[in-house]
Scaffold this motif. Sequence first.
Motif, PDB file in Angstrom:
ATOM      1  N   PHE A 136     -13.941   3.425  -6.595  1.00  0.00           N
ATOM      2  CA  PHE A 136     -14.201   3.682  -5.184  1.00  0.00           C
ATOM      3  C   PHE A 136     -15.706   3.637  -4.907  1.00  0.00           C
ATOM      4  O   PHE A 136     -16.514   4.078  -5.717  1.00  0.00           O
ATOM      5  N   ASP A 176      -6.345  11.462  -1.835  1.00  0.00           N
ATOM      6  CA  ASP A 176      -5.017  11.011  -2.285  1.00  0.00           C
ATOM      7  C   ASP A 176      -4.929   9.489  -2.300  1.00  0.00           C
ATOM      8  O   ASP A 176      -5.747   8.780  -1.695  1.00  0.00           O
ATOM      9  N   LEU A 177      -3.930   8.990  -3.001  1.00  0.00           N
ATOM     10  CA  LEU A 177      -3.576   7.575  -3.043  1.00  0.00           C
ATOM     11  C   LEU A 177      -2.092   7.442  -2.713  1.00  0.00           C
ATOM     12  O   LEU A 177      -1.315   8.386  -2.911  1.00  0.00           O
ATOM     13  N   THR A 178      -1.702   6.272  -2.253  1.00  0.00           N
ATOM     14  CA  THR A 178      -0.306   6.020  -1.908  1.00  0.00           C
ATOM     15  C   THR A 178       0.259   4.939  -2.828  1.00  0.00           C
ATOM     16  O   THR A 178      -0.279   3.818  -2.896  1.00  0.00           O
ATOM     17  N   VAL A 189      -0.618   0.045  -5.176  1.00  0.00           N
ATOM     18  CA  VAL A 189      -1.296   1.321  -4.952  1.00  0.00           C
ATOM     19  C   VAL A 189      -2.376   1.115  -3.904  1.00  0.00           C
ATOM     20  O   VAL A 189      -3.191   0.186  -4.009  1.00  0.00           O
ATOM     21  N   GLU A 190      -2.380   1.981  -2.865  1.00  0.00           N
ATOM     22  CA  GLU A 190      -3.288   1.808  -1.736  1.00  0.00           C
ATOM     23  C   GLU A 190      -4.125   3.062  -1.501  1.00  0.00           C
ATOM     24  O   GLU A 190      -3.645   4.195  -1.682  1.00  0.00           O
ATOM     25  N   ASN A 191      -5.333   2.817  -1.062  1.00  0.00           N
ATOM     26  CA  ASN A 191      -6.198   3.894  -0.578  1.00  0.00           C
ATOM     27  C   ASN A 191      -6.191   3.821   0.940  1.00  0.00           C
ATOM     28  O   ASN A 191      -6.882   2.996   1.551  1.00  0.00           O
ATOM     29  N   ARG A 192      -5.412   4.672   1.591  1.00  0.00           N
ATOM     30  CA  ARG A 192      -5.254   4.639   3.039  1.00  0.00           C
ATOM     31  C   ARG A 192      -6.256   5.543   3.749  1.00  0.00           C
ATOM     32  O   ARG A 192      -6.135   5.772   4.956  1.00  0.00           O
ATOM     33  N   ASN A 193      -7.237   6.038   3.012  1.00  0.00           N
ATOM     34  CA  ASN A 193      -8.264   6.884   3.603  1.00  0.00           C
ATOM     35  C   ASN A 193      -9.404   6.070   4.199  1.00  0.00           C
ATOM     36  O   ASN A 193     -10.341   6.646   4.759  1.00  0.00           O
ATOM     37  N   THR A 240      -6.399  -1.961  -1.247  1.00  0.00           N
ATOM     38  CA  THR A 240      -5.370  -2.131  -2.275  1.00  0.00           C
ATOM     39  C   THR A 240      -6.055  -2.195  -3.634  1.00  0.00           C
ATOM     40  O   THR A 240      -6.919  -3.046  -3.862  1.00  0.00           O
ATOM     41  N   LEU A 241      -5.663  -1.309  -4.514  1.00  0.00           N
ATOM     42  CA  LEU A 241      -6.320  -1.195  -5.809  1.00  0.00           C
ATOM     43  C   LEU A 241      -5.723  -2.168  -6.819  1.00  0.00           C
ATOM     44  O   LEU A 241      -4.532  -2.513  -6.754  1.00  0.00           O
ATOM     45  N   THR A 280       2.899   9.909  -2.458  1.00  0.00           N
ATOM     46  CA  THR A 280       1.513  10.314  -2.217  1.00  0.00           C
ATOM     47  C   THR A 280       1.017  11.089  -3.426  1.00  0.00           C
ATOM     48  O   THR A 280       1.607  12.110  -3.802  1.00  0.00           O
TER      49      THR A 280
END
Length: 406
Positions: free
Chosen positions: A218, A225-227, A238-242, A248-249, A281
Amino acid sequence: MIRISSQQVFTGGINRLQELNASLNNTQEQISTGKKVNRPSDDPVAAARILKLDQEVKRIETYQRNVSLADNRLQQEENALAGSVDILQRIRELTVQAGNGSLSANDRQSISAELQQRVDQLADLTNTRDASGEYIFSGFQGDQPAFVQAADGSWNYNGDEGQRVLEIDDGVTVPISDHGKGIFVNVPAAISVKATTGTDGYISGLELGNEQALRDAFVGAVPDDLTVVVDAGGTVTVENRNVTPVQTLTTSPATVQAGEEFEVAGIRMTVSQGASAGNFTLGINDRQSVFGTIDKLIAGLEGIDKTTPEGQASYDALIAESLINLDNAQESIILKQTELGGRMNAVESTEAFLEDSALYTKEIRSELEDVDYAEAVSNLSFQSFVLQAAQQSFAQVSQLSLFDQL
């Protein structure tokens, strides 16, 4: 030719006797009080210096009382923290024991019962009081318990985040308290599944394998959190929606299917898809109270059904997360103990400095103020002799009169 009247003889004799008597009385006062300067008129310069030295001694004594108070408070806090570490170590041993797959439900129930006793002991330590009856981990709210038990049995922090300090020398202050929130509540939590949406699948084998990789994944701060998204075809992303746009990781392997172990940002896991698509989550930067960790462990020991694959995965995750959280809690307390050690060393060195300063100041004051008894007694003897001789001489001279010659 000098003419001396009888009146002059009597006046001069009486004045001399009064001077000698005053000197004798002054010496007697010095011997009785042990001080050679009993009033400013005895020695104005010495009296002024003695006054300043008295003020210095009182200043040092005030700081010495503060040093004693600071040392007592820090010692008490250190003892409470040491006891907390011992309790957490025992809880960790019970947690490892609970991870044994051969344990029966009754065995887990017995472990749960002891865990409840240990958490009550921990609560007692966190509500330790000082000699004045104030709770040492409540911040500025010393009249309130640091931790109180809610109706559901959980323990919640009841103080504030204040830290008391005490001046132990001119310009030297030392913190004498630490709030319980920073020690027992804001503890880094293990990575865990915070929520599941739209699927009856589950995640197993969740662990942080590479903390540096997590930070490197990051730009800036690690998100809370991650989704983890599982589509209808079973593909996992796996996504970082923040952030906007959503990040998208990159996973390893690059393409992941449900049921396949993979790693992303240093985190390893396996995702079971379930009957439908959905997402999970993950809390990766959370904080958790040590009491919350233990309460969650107790609830899991009593409530998780291990007869299903999902139940077994949840139980294994509970044990793994609890061990990490307990280690983090112990580390939080040990770090605070290390900090306390530094404060106690500062208090100890200041105490030694104040003792040396007090001794030096009192020695100087003694040289100015205290009487030399040998010299004073010798002076008293000599002054008594002179006074007696003067009295006898005056008695003889007073008998001489012109009328005696008529």
